[in-house]
Design an enzyme around this catalytic site. Structure first.
Site, PDB file in Angstrom:
ATOM      1  N   LYS A  20       0.822  -1.209   0.000  1.00 23.40           N
ATOM      2  CA  LYS A  20       0.000   0.000   0.000  1.00 23.40           C
ATOM      3  C   LYS A  20       0.864   1.271   0.000  1.00 23.40           C
ATOM      4  CE  LYS A  20      -3.994  -2.194   2.262  1.00 23.40           C
ATOM      5  NZ  LYS A  20      -4.954  -2.084   3.395  1.00 23.40           N
ATOM      6  N   TYR A  60     -12.627  -1.886  -3.505  1.00 22.83           N
ATOM      7  CA  TYR A  60     -13.118  -1.964  -2.128  1.00 22.83           C
ATOM      8  C   TYR A  60     -14.645  -1.848  -2.051  1.00 22.83           C
ATOM      9  CZ  TYR A  60      -8.494  -2.010   0.074  1.00 22.83           C
ATOM     10  OH  TYR A  60      -7.242  -2.374   0.523  1.00 22.83           O
ATOM     11  N   PHE A  68     -15.462   4.157   7.079  1.00 18.94           N
ATOM     12  CA  PHE A  68     -14.097   4.524   6.672  1.00 18.94           C
ATOM     13  C   PHE A  68     -13.891   4.447   5.166  1.00 18.94           C
ATOM     14  CE2 PHE A  68     -13.979  -0.019   7.950  1.00 18.94           C
ATOM     15  CZ  PHE A  68     -13.516  -0.611   6.770  1.00 18.94           C
ATOM     16  N   ARG A  96      -2.198 -14.298   4.659  1.00 18.14           N
ATOM     17  CA  ARG A  96      -2.937 -13.620   5.737  1.00 18.14           C
ATOM     18  C   ARG A  96      -2.197 -13.762   7.064  1.00 18.14           C
ATOM     19  NH1 ARG A  96      -7.068 -10.081   4.492  1.00 18.14           N
ATOM     20  NH2 ARG A  96      -8.061 -10.592   6.458  1.00 18.14           N
ATOM     21  N   THR A 102      -5.474  -6.671  10.918  1.00 20.63           N
ATOM     22  CA  THR A 102      -5.730  -5.411  10.201  1.00 20.63           C
ATOM     23  C   THR A 102      -5.070  -4.220  10.909  1.00 20.63           C
ATOM     24  OG1 THR A 102      -7.863  -6.329   9.518  1.00 20.63           O
ATOM     25  CG2 THR A 102      -7.555  -3.958   9.240  1.00 20.63           C
ATOM     26  N   ARG A 113       2.427  -6.332   9.053  1.00 20.87           N
ATOM     27  CA  ARG A 113       1.728  -5.136   9.524  1.00 20.87           C
ATOM     28  C   ARG A 113       2.304  -4.629  10.844  1.00 20.87           C
ATOM     29  NH1 ARG A 113      -4.339  -6.980   7.618  1.00 20.87           N
ATOM     30  NH2 ARG A 113      -4.392  -5.780   5.680  1.00 20.87           N
ATOM     31  N   ASN A 123      -1.952   0.273   6.713  1.00 22.79           N
ATOM     32  CA  ASN A 123      -1.439  -0.955   7.338  1.00 22.79           C
ATOM     33  C   ASN A 123      -0.556  -1.780   6.390  1.00 22.79           C
ATOM     34  OD1 ASN A 123      -3.475  -1.816   5.672  1.00 22.79           O
ATOM     35  ND2 ASN A 123      -4.689  -2.798   7.264  1.00 22.79           N
ATOM     36  N   HIS A 126      -2.227  -5.361   1.594  1.00 28.24           N
ATOM     37  CA  HIS A 126      -3.513  -6.044   1.420  1.00 28.24           C
ATOM     38  C   HIS A 126      -3.227  -7.480   0.999  1.00 28.24           C
ATOM     39  CE1 HIS A 126      -7.440  -7.192  -0.239  1.00 28.24           C
ATOM     40  NE2 HIS A 126      -6.743  -7.686  -1.247  1.00 28.24           N
ATOM     41  N   GLU A 137      -9.784 -10.893  -7.489  1.00 28.53           N
ATOM     42  CA  GLU A 137      -8.871  -9.749  -7.346  1.00 28.53           C
ATOM     43  C   GLU A 137      -7.708  -9.850  -8.340  1.00 28.53           C
ATOM     44  OE1 GLU A 137      -7.814  -9.607  -3.183  1.00 28.53           O
ATOM     45  OE2 GLU A 137      -9.818  -8.936  -2.598  1.00 28.53           O
TER      46      GLU A 137
HETATM   47  P1  ATP Z   1      -7.207  -5.937   3.427  1.00 29.46           P
HETATM   48  O1  ATP Z   1      -8.568  -6.167   2.823  1.00 29.46           O
HETATM   49  O2  ATP Z   1      -6.597  -4.604   3.044  1.00 29.46           O
HETATM   50  O3  ATP Z   1      -6.273  -7.070   3.226  1.00 29.46           O
HETATM   51  P2  ATP Z   1      -8.288  -6.681   5.993  1.00 29.46           P
HETATM   52  O4  ATP Z   1      -8.984  -7.772   5.262  1.00 29.46           O
HETATM   53  O5  ATP Z   1      -7.425  -7.040   7.160  1.00 29.46           O
HETATM   54  O6  ATP Z   1      -7.395  -5.822   5.016  1.00 29.46           O
HETATM   55  P3  ATP Z   1     -10.754  -5.205   5.855  1.00 29.46           P
HETATM   56  O7  ATP Z   1     -11.756  -5.283   6.961  1.00 29.46           O
HETATM   57  O8  ATP Z   1     -11.012  -5.920   4.581  1.00 29.46           O
HETATM   58  O9  ATP Z   1      -9.323  -5.600   6.467  1.00 29.46           O
HETATM   59  O10 ATP Z   1     -10.541  -3.671   5.551  1.00 29.46           O
HETATM   60  C1  ATP Z   1      -9.930  -3.252   4.337  1.00 29.46           C
HETATM   61  C2  ATP Z   1      -8.990  -2.103   4.625  1.00 29.46           C
HETATM   62  O11 ATP Z   1      -9.739  -0.986   5.095  1.00 29.46           O
HETATM   63  C3  ATP Z   1      -7.972  -2.362   5.756  1.00 29.46           C
HETATM   64  O12 ATP Z   1      -6.839  -3.050   5.335  1.00 29.46           O
HETATM   65  C4  ATP Z   1      -7.643  -0.949   6.186  1.00 29.46           C
HETATM   66  O13 ATP Z   1      -6.716  -0.334   5.266  1.00 29.46           O
HETATM   67  C5  ATP Z   1      -8.989  -0.268   6.066  1.00 29.46           C
HETATM   68  N1  ATP Z   1      -9.739  -0.305   7.338  1.00 29.46           N
HETATM   69  C6  ATP Z   1     -10.316  -1.380   7.904  1.00 29.46           C
HETATM   70  N2  ATP Z   1     -10.928  -1.089   9.057  1.00 29.46           N
HETATM   71  C7  ATP Z   1     -10.721   0.245   9.237  1.00 29.46           C
HETATM   72  C8  ATP Z   1     -11.094   1.198  10.237  1.00 29.46           C
HETATM   73  N3  ATP Z   1     -11.811   0.845  11.300  1.00 29.46           N
HETATM   74  N4  ATP Z   1     -10.694   2.477  10.063  1.00 29.46           N
HETATM   75  C9  ATP Z   1      -9.985   2.876   8.999  1.00 29.46           C
HETATM   76  N5  ATP Z   1      -9.609   2.027   8.006  1.00 29.46           N
HETATM   77  C10 ATP Z   1      -9.961   0.749   8.120  1.00 29.46           C
HETATM   78 MG    MG Z   2     -10.133  -7.470   3.460  1.00 27.91          MG
END
Ligand code: ATP
Ligand code: MG
Length: 144
Positions: A20, A60, A68, A96, A102, A113, A123, A126, A137
Site C-alpha cells: 500500500k 473496495y 471509513f 494472511r 488489520t 503489519r 497498514n 492487502h 482480485e
Molecule cells: P485488506 O482487505 O486490506 O487485506 P483486511 O482484510 O485485514 O485488510 P478489511 O476489513 O477488509 O481488512 O478492511 C480493508 C482495509 O480498510 C484495511 O486493510 C484498512 O486499510 C482499512 N480499514 C479497515 N478497518 C478500518 C477502520 N476501522 N478504520 C480505517 N480504516 C480501516
Molecule cells: Mg479485506
C-alpha cells in the site's frame, strides 16, 4: 514411501497482494518481498501503479457502506502501490498469517503489519481473504 511421494499433492494457490502507499513511500518494498520469499510465497506477477479513484472504489466495493470507505479510497489513491500475485502452498491463508491483523497495534510480533504498518488504515499490505476473492482480485488487476 515412493507411493506416498507420488500421491502427496501440494495445495498450490495464488493470492493477490498489494503493498500500500504508506509502505511504498517509506521504501519497504524489498523488506516486505523478503517476508514473502522467506515464507515460500513466490512473486509470479508484479506491477507498480497509481490507482484511480474509480479503481479504488471498485476494488473496495464490499466496504462501500463502512464509515471509513471514503478515507480508505483517498488513502489508496494517495500514492503508488505495488500489486502482486503470490504463489505457493496454501498461499491465501499463508499470506494472511504473515500479514497479521488489520490493526498493526493488534498484529502479532514478526508480522508485516506489525513491523511496517502505521495505523489501522495505513497498514502496509492487502491480501485476499479467500480463494474466491483471490481469483476475482487477480482478474481485477491482471485480467485472465
Ligand atoms: P485488506 O482487505 O486490506 O487485506 P483486511 O482484510 O485485514 O485488510 P478489511 O476489513 O477488509 O481488512 O478492511 C480493508 C482495509 O480498510 C484495511 O486493510 C484498512 O486499510 C482499512 N480499514 C479497515 N478497518 C478500518 C477502520 N476501522 N478504520 C480505517 N480504516 C480501516
Ligand atoms: Mg479485506
Amino acid at each position: 514411501m515412493l507411493q506416498y511421494l507420488i500421491f502427496q499433492r501440494k495445495n498450490v494457490e495464488q493470492t493477490l497482494s498489494i503493498i500500500k502507499p504508506d509502505a511504498v513511500k517509506q521504501g519497504f518494498e524489498s523488506q516486505i518481498n523478503e517476508r514473502f520469499e522467506k515464507s515460500e510465497l513466490r512473486i509470479v506477477k508484479q506491477k507498480k501503479l497509481h490507482l484511480t479513484k474509480e479503481e479504488a472504489e471498485n476494488f473496495y466495493a464490499v466496504h462501500k457502506e463502512r464509515p471509513f470507505f471514503n478515507a480508505l479510497v483517498a488513502y489508496m489513491t494517495s500514492g503508488e502501490v505495488i500489486v502482486q500475485v503470490l504463489e505457493g502452498e496454501n498461499a491465501v491463508m499463508r499470506n494472511r498469517e504473515i500479514m497479521g491483523a488489520t490493526d498493526p497495534k493488534a498484529a502479532a510480533p514478526g508480522t508485516i503489519r506489525k513491523d511496517f504498518g502505521q495505523s489501522i488504515e495505513a497498514n502496509a499490505v492487502h491480501g485476499s481473504d479467500s480463494l474466491e476473492n483471490a481469483t476475482n482480485e487477480i482478474k481485477f488487476f491482471f485480467g485472465d
